[in-house]
Design an enzyme around this catalytic site. Structure first.
Site, short mmCIF file in Angstrom:
data_model
loop_
_atom_site.label_atom_id
_atom_site.label_comp_id
_atom_site.label_asym_id
_atom_site.label_seq_id
_atom_site.Cartn_x
_atom_site.Cartn_y
_atom_site.Cartn_z
N MET A 126 21.62 -20.74 -21.64
CA MET A 126 22.02 -22.11 -22.02
C MET A 126 21.72 -23.12 -20.91
SD MET A 126 25.68 -21.08 -23.76
CE MET A 126 26.02 -19.70 -22.67
N LYS A 153 25.58 -23.32 -36.73
CA LYS A 153 25.23 -24.71 -37.05
C LYS A 153 24.10 -24.78 -38.07
CE LYS A 153 26.49 -26.11 -32.45
NZ LYS A 153 26.01 -25.58 -31.20
N ASP A 211 26.74 -15.58 -36.76
CA ASP A 211 26.43 -16.67 -35.83
C ASP A 211 25.03 -17.20 -36.03
OD1 ASP A 211 28.74 -17.06 -34.51
OD2 ASP A 211 28.15 -16.06 -32.65
N1 SAH Z 1 25.59 -13.22 -26.58
C1 SAH Z 1 24.25 -13.74 -26.42
C2 SAH Z 1 24.22 -15.05 -25.66
C3 SAH Z 1 24.92 -16.19 -26.39
S1 SAH Z 1 24.79 -17.70 -25.54
C4 SAH Z 1 23.39 -12.67 -25.71
O1 SAH Z 1 23.93 -11.69 -25.20
O2 SAH Z 1 22.18 -12.83 -25.68
C5 SAH Z 1 23.37 -18.43 -26.30
C6 SAH Z 1 22.22 -18.48 -25.33
O3 SAH Z 1 21.61 -17.19 -25.26
C7 SAH Z 1 21.10 -19.41 -25.70
O4 SAH Z 1 21.37 -20.74 -25.35
C8 SAH Z 1 19.97 -18.85 -24.88
O5 SAH Z 1 20.10 -19.20 -23.52
C9 SAH Z 1 20.24 -17.36 -25.01
N2 SAH Z 1 19.48 -16.72 -26.10
C10 SAH Z 1 19.96 -16.12 -27.18
N3 SAH Z 1 18.97 -15.59 -27.92
C11 SAH Z 1 17.83 -15.86 -27.27
C12 SAH Z 1 16.45 -15.56 -27.49
N4 SAH Z 1 16.04 -14.87 -28.57
N5 SAH Z 1 15.55 -15.99 -26.59
C13 SAH Z 1 15.91 -16.68 -25.50
N6 SAH Z 1 17.19 -17.00 -25.24
C14 SAH Z 1 18.13 -16.59 -26.10
#
Ligand code: SAH
Length: 256
Positions: free
Chosen positions: A176, A59, A37
């Site tokens: 998000m 993407k 991903d």
């Molecule tokens: N499965 C992931 C979340 C996926 S949804 C998890 O458990 O973290 C994607 C969202 O996760 C992004 O839009 C953002 O809100 C958050 N996100 C993922 N990585 C991040 C990071 N390093 N710092 C801040 N937000 C993050």
């Protein structure tokens, strides 16, 4: 026909490779095919064996992200070839990662699936600032909630959430949410005080991490001024109180 391989959904954590679990690392090192991903760091993909096939399904590179059904088809085909398939997802596969849907589809097709937890971004984001998500004085619990609804679908009921977060003293961790921050702020103000502390953390756990601390009344304005953008986590609740105060009185915070 070959014995089908299996698919392991692996949580890659928030970005810092050191936050991988040992189990995740071992799965990556044993993979023969990896479906990766967007939010997974290159340093983590680098743990894959040189012989492994790496397929980027996010993407990256300016391409549109691969449709979910197509990713599932590719994983299924690889597993049926007898490959050891690792599906690398940012954070935890079962927190807004569509991991649940993938498990259902693969299992329905008769493929064995394993899931390896990762540290979810919301947890890493607050910890990186030294702030706990729960606290005996400030928060009795925590809600992980999406700020982005499926196109055409109704999103979370922010009014109910804000009233509940206020009365039950819960920390809200919003994934998000940056692009919809203004709407979220306005709806949350129906149940939470304007002075509720808020922080926004971008690229948590990575060298490029940045954050702002503010109050609910000025959330969208502070995001716009700072230029913070996705991927970011918005945290709303009293646990962020000390950070909000320090942002308002930087000199006092330094001398304290
Ligand atoms: N499965 C992931 C979340 C996926 S949804 C998890 O458990 O973290 C994607 C969202 O996760 C992004 O839009 C953002 O809100 C958050 N996100 C993922 N990585 C991040 C990071 N390093 N710092 C801040 N937000 C993050």
């Amino acid at each position: 026909m070959k014995t089908p391989g299996k698919v392991i959904l692996v949580g890659a954590g928030p970005g810092d490779p050191e936050l991988l679990t040992l189990k995740a690392l071992k799965a990556i090192e044993r993979a023969s095919v990896l479906f990766v991903d967007d939010l997974v760091s290159d340093a983590i993909v680098a743990f894959a064996p040189p012989s492994a096939r790496v397929v980027y399904v996010g993407k990256r590179g300016g391409c549109k992200s691969t449709p979910q059904e197509f990713i599932e088809k590719l994983m299924l085909a690889a597993a049926r070839e007898g490959q050891t398939v690792v599906r690398l997802k940012g954070g935890d596969p079962f927190i807004f990662g569509r991991g649940g849907e993938e498990v259902e589809h693969l299992q329905a097709a008769g493929i064995a699936v394993e899931v390896v937890n990762g540290i979810t971004a919301g947890l890493a984001a607050t910890t990186s600032l030294g702030v706990p998500l729960t606290h005996r004085q400030h928060a009795h619990g925590v809600v992980f909630v999406t700020g982005h609804a499926k196109p055409g679908a109704q999103g979370p009921d922010w009014r109910v959430l804000s009233a509940t977060a206020h009365s039950a003293r819960l920390t809200l961790v919003i994934y998000m949410g940056v692009s919809g921050a203004e709407r979220i702020q306005n709806e949350l103000l129906s149940g939470l005080p304007a002075s509720t502390p808020v922080a926004v953390i971008q690229n948590a756990s990575l060298p490029s991490q940045r954050h702002i601390a503010t109050r609910l009344a000025t959330l969208a304005q502070a995001i716009a001024q700072s230029g913070l953008a996705s991927p970011a986590i918005i945290v709303v609740g009293e646990v962020m109180g000390a950070l909000a105060l320090a942002a308002e009185h930087p000199a006092t915070a330094r001398s304290a």
